[in-house]
Scaffold this motif. Structure first.
Motif, PDB file in Angstrom:
ATOM      1  N   ASP A  55      15.667  17.212  59.314  1.00  0.00           N
ATOM      2  CA  ASP A  55      16.183  16.035  59.994  1.00  0.00           C
ATOM      3  C   ASP A  55      17.194  16.495  61.035  1.00  0.00           C
ATOM      4  OD1 ASP A  55      17.416  13.707  60.856  1.00  0.00           O
ATOM      5  OD2 ASP A  55      17.610  12.856  58.847  1.00  0.00           O
ATOM      6  N   PRO A  56      16.851  16.400  62.328  1.00  0.00           N
ATOM      7  CA  PRO A  56      17.750  16.907  63.359  1.00  0.00           C
ATOM      8  C   PRO A  56      19.119  16.234  63.372  1.00  0.00           C
ATOM      9  CG  PRO A  56      15.903  15.731  64.350  1.00  0.00           C
ATOM     10  CD  PRO A  56      15.654  15.809  62.879  1.00  0.00           C
ATOM     11  N   ARG A  57      19.206  14.985  62.907  1.00  0.00           N
ATOM     12  CA  ARG A  57      20.500  14.284  62.889  1.00  0.00           C
ATOM     13  C   ARG A  57      21.466  14.904  61.890  1.00  0.00           C
ATOM     14  NH1 ARG A  57      17.137   8.895  62.681  1.00  0.00           N
ATOM     15  NH2 ARG A  57      16.299  10.214  61.074  1.00  0.00           N
ATOM     16  N   ARG A  58      20.941  15.621  60.907  1.00  0.00           N
ATOM     17  CA  ARG A  58      21.780  16.270  59.899  1.00  0.00           C
ATOM     18  C   ARG A  58      22.197  17.679  60.308  1.00  0.00           C
ATOM     19  NH1 ARG A  58      22.851  13.203  55.120  1.00  0.00           N
ATOM     20  NH2 ARG A  58      21.247  11.625  55.008  1.00  0.00           N
ATOM     21  N   GLY A  60      23.440  18.571  63.413  1.00  0.00           N
ATOM     22  CA  GLY A  60      24.303  18.609  64.587  1.00  0.00           C
ATOM     23  C   GLY A  60      23.516  18.235  65.823  1.00  0.00           C
ATOM     24  N   ALA A  61      23.989  18.686  66.952  1.00  0.00           N
ATOM     25  CA  ALA A  61      23.385  18.301  68.226  1.00  0.00           C
ATOM     26  C   ALA A  61      22.007  18.920  68.407  1.00  0.00           C
ATOM     27  CB  ALA A  61      24.291  18.720  69.373  1.00  0.00           C
ATOM     28  N   ALA A 110      16.507  21.697  72.146  1.00  0.00           N
ATOM     29  CA  ALA A 110      17.630  22.545  72.543  1.00  0.00           C
ATOM     30  C   ALA A 110      18.917  22.007  71.912  1.00  0.00           C
ATOM     31  CB  ALA A 110      17.759  22.580  74.065  1.00  0.00           C
ATOM     32  N   ALA A 111      19.955  22.817  71.938  1.00  0.00           N
ATOM     33  CA  ALA A 111      21.230  22.431  71.333  1.00  0.00           C
ATOM     34  C   ALA A 111      22.051  21.509  72.232  1.00  0.00           C
ATOM     35  CB  ALA A 111      22.041  23.679  70.990  1.00  0.00           C
ATOM     36  N   SER A 112      21.764  21.486  73.527  1.00  0.00           N
ATOM     37  CA  SER A 112      22.521  20.649  74.452  1.00  0.00           C
ATOM     38  C   SER A 112      21.690  20.381  75.702  1.00  0.00           C
ATOM     39  CB  SER A 112      23.827  21.351  74.851  1.00  0.00           C
ATOM     40  OG  SER A 112      23.533  22.497  75.645  1.00  0.00           O
ATOM     41  N   VAL A 113      22.126  19.429  76.498  1.00  0.00           N
ATOM     42  CA  VAL A 113      21.448  19.154  77.763  1.00  0.00           C
ATOM     43  C   VAL A 113      21.557  20.377  78.671  1.00  0.00           C
ATOM     44  CG1 VAL A 113      21.485  17.710  79.843  1.00  0.00           C
ATOM     45  CG2 VAL A 113      21.798  16.657  77.586  1.00  0.00           C
ATOM     46  N   HIS A 114      22.708  21.032  78.670  1.00  0.00           N
ATOM     47  CA  HIS A 114      22.888  22.238  79.476  1.00  0.00           C
ATOM     48  C   HIS A 114      21.889  23.320  79.080  1.00  0.00           C
ATOM     49  CE1 HIS A 114      24.856  25.308  81.854  1.00  0.00           C
ATOM     50  NE2 HIS A 114      24.903  26.077  80.777  1.00  0.00           N
TER      51      HIS A 114
END
Length: 157
Positions: A55-58, A60-61, A110-114
């Motif tokens: 579950d990606p919500r668990r 972190g980002a 990915a971990a962030s938009v960047h």
């Protein structure tokens, strides 16, 4: 493949962690009969692999993006090279060769938009054979899955 196979495979697609006893109760077979069928599915390649779905919500980002890709040159070798690059990139969750104005639909994680932007640059912008790509950021997952409809589910709609 009979109706029991379809029901059993459908159950496994949605939760492969069920016990043989539970599966047997749900399809009307003994645990040993369920085990034999599952062994046959694996041996025949019907079950390609079994994975844990996180579950990606668990975690972190997590940023998801859908990328629509058009290649400049479409030789068999260039398609194979693109597919190989997608296979060896862990952030590529899914990649589909498609018909229409685009050649591929790629799902990135990915971990962030960047990080997603850097990944897009590396995978697509820096590829001389990518003519064009469009990135669609995912706001919310409405439905995600890989289950193939079997039996009655195949005919509902």
């Amino acid at each position: 493949m009979d109706d029991i196979d379809n029901r059993l495979l459908d159950l496994l697609q949605h939760d492969a962690g069920r016990t043989l006893f539970e599966l047997g109760e749900l399809v009307g077979l003994s645990p040993s009969a369920v085990q034999r069928r599952i062994a046959r599915y694996r041996a025949d390649g019907v079950i390609a692999r079994e994975v844990a779905v996180l579950d990606p919500r668990r975690l972190g980002a997590v940023v998801l993006a859908t990328v629509l890709v058009t290649l400049l040159h479409e030789t068999v070798g260039q398609h194979a090279a693109f597919a190989e690059k997608m296979h060896r990139t862990p952030q590529v969750q899914q990649c589909y060769s498609v018909a229409g104005p685009y050649d591929y639909v790629v799902i990135l994680s990915a971990a962030s938009v960047h990080e997603c932007g850097l990944l897009g640059n590396r995978l697509f912008k820096d590829d001389d054979n990518v003519k064009r790509y469009e990135t669609l950021m995912v706001f919310d997952t409405v439905k995600a899955g890989l289950a193939i409809p079997l039996g009655e589910a195949r005919h509902q709609g």
